[in-house]
Design a protein around this motif. Structure first.
Motif, short mmCIF file in Angstrom:
data_model
loop_
_atom_site.label_atom_id
_atom_site.label_comp_id
_atom_site.label_asym_id
_atom_site.label_seq_id
_atom_site.Cartn_x
_atom_site.Cartn_y
_atom_site.Cartn_z
N LEU A 159 52.88 38.60 70.14
CA LEU A 159 52.96 39.98 70.60
C LEU A 159 53.54 40.05 72.01
CD1 LEU A 159 52.44 42.97 70.30
CD2 LEU A 159 50.04 42.57 70.94
N TRP A 186 49.82 44.62 80.64
CA TRP A 186 50.99 43.75 80.47
C TRP A 186 50.83 42.46 81.27
CZ3 TRP A 186 54.41 41.45 78.04
CH2 TRP A 186 55.53 40.86 78.62
N PHE A 200 49.14 39.90 79.17
CA PHE A 200 50.04 39.26 78.21
C PHE A 200 50.94 38.24 78.91
CE2 PHE A 200 48.98 43.10 75.77
CZ PHE A 200 48.72 42.54 74.53
N GLU A 235 48.72 34.68 67.91
CA GLU A 235 49.02 36.09 67.65
C GLU A 235 49.29 36.84 68.95
OE1 GLU A 235 46.36 38.23 65.17
OE2 GLU A 235 46.11 36.59 63.72
N LEU A 236 48.51 36.54 69.98
CA LEU A 236 48.71 37.22 71.27
C LEU A 236 50.05 36.84 71.89
CD1 LEU A 236 46.84 39.18 72.94
CD2 LEU A 236 45.79 38.13 70.94
N ARG A 260 57.26 39.81 71.87
CA ARG A 260 57.89 41.06 71.42
C ARG A 260 57.88 42.11 72.53
NH1 ARG A 260 54.80 39.91 66.76
NH2 ARG A 260 53.34 41.62 67.17
N LEU A 261 56.77 42.19 73.25
CA LEU A 261 56.69 43.15 74.36
C LEU A 261 57.70 42.81 75.45
CD1 LEU A 261 52.81 43.54 74.73
CD2 LEU A 261 54.42 45.30 73.96
#
Length: 316
Positions: A74, A10, A13, A70-71, A77-78
């Motif tokens: 995501l 995490w 990200f 794209e990352l 969203r996480l």
């Protein structure tokens, strides 16, 4: 790319999202609390692990590649999912405890809430208060704050709460300048210097009144803080509209006109729906609603200087 992707943590990200938001490494490093070299090194490791560039380096900053987009999508969203789970878990605490972040303007804190917060802490010593002074709406969905105490007639639709009072406004000046305030004529008031909130708060009707009825050469002082506005009136810079909860609490000030209902605003206690059943949030909202109700006439300008503002509990 599946296996390398699965090994991302995490924190990876968060780092990618921070670089994308900041469009550069120094600001991203500051946002996540690490140094510039750590961000550079870790970003390079992630890109090598994925076998894809996430950013194009330009002189003007870092721009996302298609893989980077794209990352980041995501990561967003996480972030939403993690925040949502955190809110729901916070609502399952067995007793009022832990940190409670409350956002409110400085004027409400100083002239209304501070004694109430002191009493709340005495009653709930396991709850630690983190006060964020701000006139801007924070994102309670993102846990920027757990509770918002706001003067507004239009609370955000995504929040829940209760209307606890209506904050009255009136025109004030120094008592030394107006020994008989009831005798002040409109012509005398018009000839005085005025102070006002700044044009950035021009949606407020009290500000619109000054803009439309006071000549620019008579507006001696503007400021973007209600608390600062009260200080300016008390210093004798000019007369001006203030919330009665502030003006009536200062013996050196007098009302030059009755409260104007057009300028009033509702006082709301707000939280996110996922947090309203949290023991610490529920205890705080219930406590504050009762305390504010005790001083409602003072807040709504009904009692003038005869009403007493909230007092702090006696020290041991």
């Amino acid at each position: 790319m599946a296996e390398p992707f699965k090994n991302l943590a995490w924190d990876d990200f968060r780092l990618i999202k921070a670089v994308a938001d900041a469009k550069g490494l120094p600001a991203a490093a500051a946002a996540i609390g690490v140094n510039h070299s750590t961000v550079f090194r870790r970003l390079k490791q992630v890109e090598e692990q994925l076998g894809a560039l996430l950013f194009e380096r330009h002189r003007t900053g870092y721009a996302l590649t298609p893989a980077g987009e794209e990352l980041v999508a995501l990561a967003n969203r996480l972030d939403e999912e993690i925040t949502s789970v955190g809110r729901k878990l916070a609502g399952r605490e067995p007793a009022p405890s832990g940190e409670l972040r409350v956002t409110t303007p400085d004027s409400l804190l100083i002239h209304l809430l501070m004694p109430m917060l002191a009493t709340f802490r005495e009653r709930y010593p396991e709850v630690r208060l983190d006060i964020v002074l701000s006139n801007q709406p924070l994102n309670l969905s993102k846990r920027d704050a757990d509770v918002a105490v706001r003067a507004t007639d239009h609370p955000p639709e995504n929040l829940v709460g209760r209307r606890v009072a209506r904050i009255a406004w009136a025109l004030y000046g120094r008592a030394i300048d107006f020994p008989d305030p009831a005798a002040a004529t409109p012509e005398e008031l018009e000839a005085r210097n005025w102070v006002s909130l700044g044009d950035t708060l021009g949606t407020l009707k009290a500000v619109k009144f000054v803009q439309e009825n006071v000549t620019p050469d008579r507006v001696a002082y503007k400021i973007n803080s209600v608390l600062g506005l009260a200080e300016a009136v008390e210093a004798g810079i000019g007369i001006g509209h203030l919330p009665c909860v502030i003006g009536d609490a200062r013996p050196s000030l007098v009302r030059l006109a009755p409260p104007n209902e057009d300028y009033a605003a509702d006082l709301w206690l707000l939280t996110h729906p996922d947090l309203r059943h949290s023991p610490r949030v529920r205890a705080f909202l219930d406590f504050l609603a009762v305390e504010i109700a005790r001083h409602r006439r003072f807040i709504e300008g009904e009692a003038g200087h005869q009403a007493e503002p909230p007092e702090a509990p006696p020290t041991a």
